[in-house]
Motif scaffolding. Structure first.
Motif, short mmCIF file in Angstrom:
data_model
loop_
_atom_site.label_atom_id
_atom_site.label_comp_id
_atom_site.label_asym_id
_atom_site.label_seq_id
_atom_site.Cartn_x
_atom_site.Cartn_y
_atom_site.Cartn_z
N LEU A 238 0.86 -1.19 0.00
CA LEU A 238 0.00 0.00 0.00
C LEU A 238 0.90 1.24 0.00
O LEU A 238 1.40 1.65 1.05
N PRO A 239 1.12 1.86 -1.16
CA PRO A 239 2.16 2.89 -1.29
C PRO A 239 1.79 4.28 -0.79
O PRO A 239 2.66 5.12 -0.60
N ASN A 240 0.51 4.58 -0.58
CA ASN A 240 0.12 5.92 -0.14
C ASN A 240 -1.24 5.86 0.55
O ASN A 240 -1.90 4.82 0.56
N THR A 241 -1.66 6.99 1.11
CA THR A 241 -2.92 7.02 1.88
C THR A 241 -4.13 6.76 0.99
O THR A 241 -5.11 6.19 1.45
N SER A 242 -4.04 7.17 -0.28
CA SER A 242 -5.15 6.91 -1.20
C SER A 242 -5.32 5.41 -1.41
O SER A 242 -6.44 4.88 -1.39
N SER A 243 -4.21 4.71 -1.62
CA SER A 243 -4.25 3.25 -1.80
C SER A 243 -4.74 2.56 -0.53
O SER A 243 -5.51 1.59 -0.60
N ILE A 244 -4.30 3.04 0.61
CA ILE A 244 -4.72 2.47 1.90
C ILE A 244 -6.23 2.58 2.05
O ILE A 244 -6.92 1.62 2.39
N SER A 245 -6.76 3.78 1.78
CA SER A 245 -8.19 4.03 1.90
C SER A 245 -8.99 3.14 0.95
O SER A 245 -9.96 2.48 1.34
N ASN A 246 -8.56 3.09 -0.32
CA ASN A 246 -9.29 2.31 -1.33
C ASN A 246 -9.20 0.81 -1.07
O ASN A 246 -10.17 0.07 -1.29
N ALA A 247 -8.04 0.35 -0.61
CA ALA A 247 -7.85 -1.08 -0.33
C ALA A 247 -8.73 -1.54 0.83
O ALA A 247 -9.34 -2.61 0.78
N ILE A 248 -8.81 -0.72 1.89
CA ILE A 248 -9.66 -1.06 3.04
C ILE A 248 -11.12 -1.12 2.61
O ILE A 248 -11.87 -2.04 2.95
N LYS A 249 -11.53 -0.11 1.82
CA LYS A 249 -12.91 -0.04 1.35
C LYS A 249 -13.27 -1.27 0.53
O LYS A 249 -14.32 -1.90 0.73
N TYR A 250 -12.36 -1.65 -0.38
CA TYR A 250 -12.61 -2.81 -1.24
C TYR A 250 -12.66 -4.09 -0.41
O TYR A 250 -13.56 -4.93 -0.58
#
Length: 537
Positions: A238-250
């Motif tokens: 998870l390279p950044n906060t955007s990826s972290i947010s989207n990955a958790i959501k998914y």
């Protein structure tokens, strides 16, 4: 059909069906932070994992490459940084910690094991508080527990060449000091997760123990996600906060759908590690393929034994927390908004021209000098310094790509306050002030300042001093020309001003006039004349 709490189990199919309409998100974090010490964790190699990316294997000692006969020697600077972070996170410091070997075999880990603190970490049982006004979370407060904080060595980097079908190993990052922080599964919303990460980034920067950048890998975050009491799924890459947010959501939606479809046994029977490819989470490995790390105490490294006085000295040397700094700036005498207070206390990695600490010091020095020069400042007047530092000075630094350090010699807080005093005393207008500030900074950028800045002389040269005597006939003619120009291009706008529909439309005309005269005439004078010409009461 057999019913349990919130779950139905079909006796025919054995499937689990949820009877709930809501599913609770539960998250925990594992954060690896690269320390910016001069040397690596167990060798004297230069700790420069990013500066040497174009030169593979440049900073590699015999120990980093695990040559036979080499032994580790602990860098105590790393211990000091770990203590700073542990105490700032309210952890209990372990006065007798030690290192263990975590065994696994991979090309970029030449030892065949990683030195970490599995059994006896340097700190345990800490916490970080989040607040709705400062951290923009969805609850008034949230306390995030920290299970442990441990020192460990980083691995090298594997570079894959698909065309040549080869793997190249760069050991520049091998043995770089890491701090691993493991939180409790206390996060129940995505905003809480993002707020914690951003606050943690700011903390390590303020303590000067790490650059705190996610994009470069100085901080690497793994997220454990589960729904209700089902087993967790670990998310990596998870390279950044955007990826972290989207990955958790998914991942949350994926797990909820599995439960709704009556396939909850898939979650119960298989604890997975998944990656993020930018669109979805993908399976990396499951419990059946989990590596047995065979942890054992390292026989070549003794205990890290700390005297209590060392811990106390480090505690006494810590800077104020960003929460305390922000709240103090929101109170008397500064009275800043939470947005401006955070801007002065929270570092933004996108701004290369200045750090939050540099800006805060510049502002506080300027404010104190301005307050000493002006007795009994009103609430509004106290905000003048903040407005000119945050809105104008920083904006121009970004525009001209100048650093705050570059301008401080020619334009220190003392000279900056002299500049603000000209505006406060009405000698130049806000418009004239903006012109003068940009002119000064541009001179510094072009290195055209050989002597100390003479502000009155510059005001004279730029012809921006507010006129004490005003020729009404000349100004009336100027205002009439502006009305004619605007009316020719947009007659409806002039009609709207006459009808008094929007006051800001009149200010639009004033702005045009101020620009033409570089702010030499007070805006109130222009307002008076425009109202006279347009017959506005």
């Amino acid at each position: 059909m057999v019913k349990f709490r919130n779950i139905r189990v079909s006796l025919k199919t054995g499937r689990f069906y949820s009877t709930r309409n809501e599913y609770k998100l539960i998250c925990g974090l594992e954060i690896h932070t690269q320390l910016n010490t001069d040397n690596k964790l167990f060798s004297l190699s230069t700790n420069a994992p990013f500066k040497s990316l174009n030169t593979p294997n440049k900073h590699v000692s015999h120990f980093d490459a695990s040559l036979p006969g080499t032994r580790p020697k602990l860098n105590y600077e790393c211990v000091l940084d770990a203590l700073k972070l542990a105490l700032s996170l309210n952890c209990n410091v372990n006065l007798n910690s030690h290192f263990d070997r975590k065994h696994y075999f991979y090309g970029d880990q030449p030892q065949g094991y990683q030195l970490t603190q599995h059994y006896s970490p340097i700190a345990t049982e800490g916490y970080m508080n989040l607040y709705t006004d400062i951290d923009t979370i969805d609850t008034p407060t949230k306390k995030i527990g920290i299970i442990q904080l441990q020192l460990e060595q980083d691995t090298g980097i594997s570079h894959y060449d698909n065309q040549e079908k080869t793997t190249m190993i760069d050991l520049n990052r091998s043995n770089v000091p890491l701090i691993e922080l493991v939180t409790k599964p206390d996060f129940t919303t995505i905003p809480q997760v993002i707020a914690f990460i951003k606050k943690y980034q700011n903390l390590v920067r303020n303590l000067d123990v790490s650059t705190g950048n996610l994009e470069t890998g100085a901080i690497r975050v793994d997220v454990n996600v589960s729904v209700d009491t089902y087993p967790r799924v670990e998310l990596k890459n998870l390279p950044n906060t955007s990826s972290i947010s989207n990955a958790i959501k998914y991942e949350y939606k994926r797990q909820v759908n599995i439960i709704k479809q009556g396939k909850a046994s898939e979650l119960l029977n298989c604890q997975e590690t998944r990656g993020w490819n930018g669109k979805e989470t993908v399976k990396l490995r499951s419990k059946e393929t989990t590596i047995d790390y065979r942890y054992m105490p390292d026989p070549e490294l003794g205990c890290v034994t700390l005297d209590p006085s060392i811990v106390q000295n480090v505690r006494n040397s810590l800077p104020r927390s960003s929460d305390d700094e922000i709240r103090s700036l929101m109170e008397e005498p500064y009275n800043l908004s939470v947005k401006n207070a955070k801007l002065l206390c929270v570092h933004n990695e996108k701004n290369e021209q200045y750090t939050s600490i540099e800006v805060k010091d510049f502002y506080l020095t300027s404010f104190d000098l301005f307050q000493k020069s002006n007795a009994k400042l009103s609430f509004k007047e106290k905000k003048i310094v903040a407005n000119w530092v945050i809105n104008e000075l920083l904006g121009n630094l970004n525009k001209l790509e100048l650093s705050l350090r570059e301008i401080k010699q020619s334009f220190p807080p003392e000279k900056f306050v002299e500049f603000i005093q000209l505006i406060h005393d009405g000698k130049i207008s806000n418009t004239g002030g903006k012109t003068l500030l940009f002119y000064i900074l541009n001179l510094i950028k072009e290195k055209s300042i050989s002597v100390e800045l003479n502000l009155p002389k510059l005001v004279n040269e730029l012809k921006i001093e507010v006129q004490s005597t005003i020729n009404d006939d000349e100004l009336l003619s100027q205002c009439k020309d502006i009305i004619d120009e605007v009316n020719e291009s947009d007659p409806k706008l002039i009609e709207a001003i006459k009808l008094g529909k929007r006051i800001n439309l009149l200010n639009y005309l004033v702005g045009i006039a101020m620009k033409k005269t570089r702010g030499r005439v007070k805006p109130t004078e222009y307002q008076r004349l425009f109202k006279f010409l347009l017959k506005i009461e």
